[in-house]
Design a protein around this motif. Sequence first.
Motif, mmCIF file in Angstrom:
data_model
loop_
_atom_site.group_PDB
_atom_site.id
_atom_site.type_symbol
_atom_site.label_atom_id
_atom_site.label_comp_id
_atom_site.label_asym_id
_atom_site.label_seq_id
_atom_site.Cartn_x
_atom_site.Cartn_y
_atom_site.Cartn_z
ATOM 1 N N ARG A 1 0.797 -1.233 0.000
ATOM 2 C CA ARG A 1 0.000 0.000 0.000
ATOM 3 C C ARG A 1 0.827 1.279 0.000
ATOM 4 O O ARG A 1 0.453 2.277 0.610
ATOM 5 N N LEU A 2 1.972 1.250 -0.681
ATOM 6 C CA LEU A 2 2.773 2.456 -0.855
ATOM 7 C C LEU A 2 2.488 3.025 -2.233
ATOM 8 O O LEU A 2 2.008 2.324 -3.127
ATOM 9 N N ASP A 3 2.787 4.287 -2.435
ATOM 10 C CA ASP A 3 2.672 4.898 -3.754
ATOM 11 C C ASP A 3 3.886 4.455 -4.566
ATOM 12 O O ASP A 3 5.023 4.759 -4.195
ATOM 13 N N PRO A 4 3.682 3.722 -5.663
ATOM 14 C CA PRO A 4 4.821 3.213 -6.431
ATOM 15 C C PRO A 4 5.713 4.320 -6.991
ATOM 16 O O PRO A 4 6.910 4.108 -7.191
ATOM 17 N N GLU A 5 5.163 5.490 -7.230
ATOM 18 C CA GLU A 5 5.926 6.596 -7.807
ATOM 19 C C GLU A 5 6.673 7.424 -6.752
ATOM 20 O O GLU A 5 7.561 8.192 -7.093
ATOM 21 N N ALA A 6 6.285 7.287 -5.504
ATOM 22 C CA ALA A 6 6.892 8.086 -4.430
ATOM 23 C C ALA A 6 8.218 7.479 -3.989
ATOM 24 O O ALA A 6 8.523 6.322 -4.264
ATOM 25 N N ARG A 7 8.995 8.290 -3.281
ATOM 26 C CA ARG A 7 10.267 7.827 -2.698
ATOM 27 C C ARG A 7 10.112 7.866 -1.186
ATOM 28 O O ARG A 7 9.437 8.742 -0.643
ATOM 29 N N TYR A 8 10.756 6.913 -0.519
ATOM 30 C CA TYR A 8 10.634 6.772 0.928
ATOM 31 C C TYR A 8 12.020 6.689 1.563
ATOM 32 O O TYR A 8 12.862 5.912 1.112
ATOM 33 N N ALA A 9 12.232 7.487 2.598
ATOM 34 C CA ALA A 9 13.470 7.427 3.374
ATOM 35 C C ALA A 9 13.247 6.406 4.487
ATOM 36 O O ALA A 9 12.256 6.480 5.213
ATOM 37 N N VAL A 10 14.147 5.441 4.605
ATOM 38 C CA VAL A 10 13.996 4.353 5.570
ATOM 39 C C VAL A 10 15.249 4.259 6.427
ATOM 40 O O VAL A 10 16.369 4.309 5.913
ATOM 41 N N SER A 11 15.051 4.121 7.734
ATOM 42 C CA SER A 11 16.189 3.961 8.633
ATOM 43 C C SER A 11 15.957 2.757 9.538
ATOM 44 O O SER A 11 14.822 2.472 9.933
ATOM 45 N N LEU A 12 17.016 2.033 9.820
ATOM 46 C CA LEU A 12 16.971 0.898 10.732
ATOM 47 C C LEU A 12 17.240 1.450 12.127
ATOM 48 O O LEU A 12 18.349 1.876 12.441
ATOM 49 N N ASP B 1 20.981 5.263 6.491
ATOM 50 C CA ASP B 1 19.606 5.390 6.032
ATOM 51 C C ASP B 1 19.589 5.281 4.512
ATOM 52 O O ASP B 1 20.561 5.639 3.846
ATOM 53 N N VAL B 2 18.489 4.774 3.976
ATOM 54 C CA VAL B 2 18.372 4.611 2.524
ATOM 55 C C VAL B 2 17.106 5.289 2.035
ATOM 56 O O VAL B 2 16.155 5.480 2.791
ATOM 57 N N THR B 3 17.092 5.666 0.766
ATOM 58 C CA THR B 3 15.902 6.199 0.126
ATOM 59 C C THR B 3 15.587 5.305 -1.061
ATOM 60 O O THR B 3 16.441 5.088 -1.925
ATOM 61 N N LEU B 4 14.366 4.769 -1.059
ATOM 62 C CA LEU B 4 13.948 3.815 -2.088
ATOM 63 C C LEU B 4 12.581 4.203 -2.626
ATOM 64 O O LEU B 4 11.790 4.852 -1.935
#
Length: 86
Positions: A22-33, A53-56
């Motif tokens: 349920r994410l927007d396929p066109e959007a970018r997301y910053a993710v941190s562990l 951190d990564v942005t995907l």
Amino acid sequence: VVYAAHFTPSAQIAPRPLRLVRLDPEARYAVSLRNRGAASHLSRAALAIKERDVTLSGTALMSGGLRFPWSFPQTMWIAEGHRVDS
């Protein structure tokens, strides 16, 4: 926030990716562990999220998923992410 628990030993060596939904396929997301410091020295794979951190894209997170570092059973990884404005 994603809580990824590892309860029992795996039949394979490398952990399977956790695909998000349920994410927007066109959007970018910053993710941190959030508990990055808990990664075992036995986790030798070169995973970007283990180091920083990564942005995907939403597409990458839904199709390829997040790969967490190798861990012993009874371990929980905590990943936090947010949508990055284009």
